[in-house]
Design a protein around this motif. Sequence first.
Motif, PDB file in Angstrom:
ATOM      1  N   ARG A  73       0.904  -1.114  -0.123  1.00 33.16           N
ATOM      2  CA  ARG A  73       0.147   0.092   0.019  1.00 33.16           C
ATOM      3  C   ARG A  73       0.828   1.220   0.142  1.00 33.16           C
ATOM      4  O   ARG A  73       0.675   2.077  -0.766  1.00 33.16           O
ATOM      5  N   TRP A  79      -5.007  -1.646  -5.260  1.00 31.77           N
ATOM      6  CA  TRP A  79      -5.650  -2.909  -5.298  1.00 31.77           C
ATOM      7  C   TRP A  79      -4.856  -4.242  -4.959  1.00 31.77           C
ATOM      8  O   TRP A  79      -5.506  -4.981  -4.436  1.00 31.77           O
ATOM      9  N   ARG A  82      -4.822  -4.592  -1.208  1.00 31.37           N
ATOM     10  CA  ARG A  82      -6.221  -5.201  -0.832  1.00 31.37           C
ATOM     11  C   ARG A  82      -6.102  -6.656  -0.977  1.00 31.37           C
ATOM     12  O   ARG A  82      -6.717  -7.362  -0.203  1.00 31.37           O
ATOM     13  N   VAL A 130      -1.612  -8.264 -10.673  1.00 30.69           N
ATOM     14  CA  VAL A 130      -1.915  -6.835 -10.355  1.00 30.69           C
ATOM     15  C   VAL A 130      -0.773  -5.821 -10.513  1.00 30.69           C
ATOM     16  O   VAL A 130      -0.516  -4.730 -11.214  1.00 30.69           O
ATOM     17  N   MET A 197      -3.063   0.337 -11.524  1.00 31.91           N
ATOM     18  CA  MET A 197      -3.327   0.522 -10.108  1.00 31.91           C
ATOM     19  C   MET A 197      -4.035   1.686  -9.887  1.00 31.91           C
ATOM     20  O   MET A 197      -4.360   1.711  -8.286  1.00 31.91           O
TER      21      MET A 197
END
Length: 238
Positions: A73, A79, A82, A130, A197
Amino acid sequence: MNDIGKLIRLSTFAWLLTGAVVAVYVEIVNAGAVDPLATTFSEYVHIGQGARLVGVAMLATGFGALTVAGGVRLSGAVWAARLVAVFGIGLCVLAVFPQEPLDQPLTWHGAIHRYVALAAFAALPLAGLVLGTARRWSFAAFAALVVFVGTFLVDARAVSGLAERILLVLELALLVMFARRTAVDRKSGTSTPSPAMQPRATLSFVALKSFPCRDLARQRRTCGRSGCGDRGEPRFGA
């Protein structure tokens, strides 16, 4: 920021090392009591010292994953962070809701354990995709997850334990890679996430390029109020 990064990195490896050491200890002390090729790690909770230590290993690894999520983060990958957090929280849930013994029908806490594990093990390699890092390892983890789930669907429980252990090693390797990647990003100062992102920023960028007239109208209003034409600058709409 550097101090926070070092603290996160130290905490990450401390938790992950604790979880790995406890898990290996459980494997060693139960080596002669069960067949590791068929018995999953979660099933050790009903055997000997596993009743106390399986949950400890899961919680330690889950806490390590949550610290990794914090580091991701800070690097700007919201994302991905998370998804890593989903994995960490999932492991903590697995420690609270144990799996039922193999010779018993599925229970409510066993169902929670099973489906939360599926979501957690899928979230971590998805985070790798990601992030755009460790793609091969992420695809390998996805393949291992499919094989592990397949051992239950096609009644191949004789190798469920082996498939699960391969999956666990790959997931743990991904966590270490994420932790190292975020550490490198902070050292190099590349903390700005890619457009993939930042879904909101990407949408704003696309809207600006697609509808430039809105930005032009805003400039006209601004120049009209500030009188920029009085300073020798071109005045829109003049």
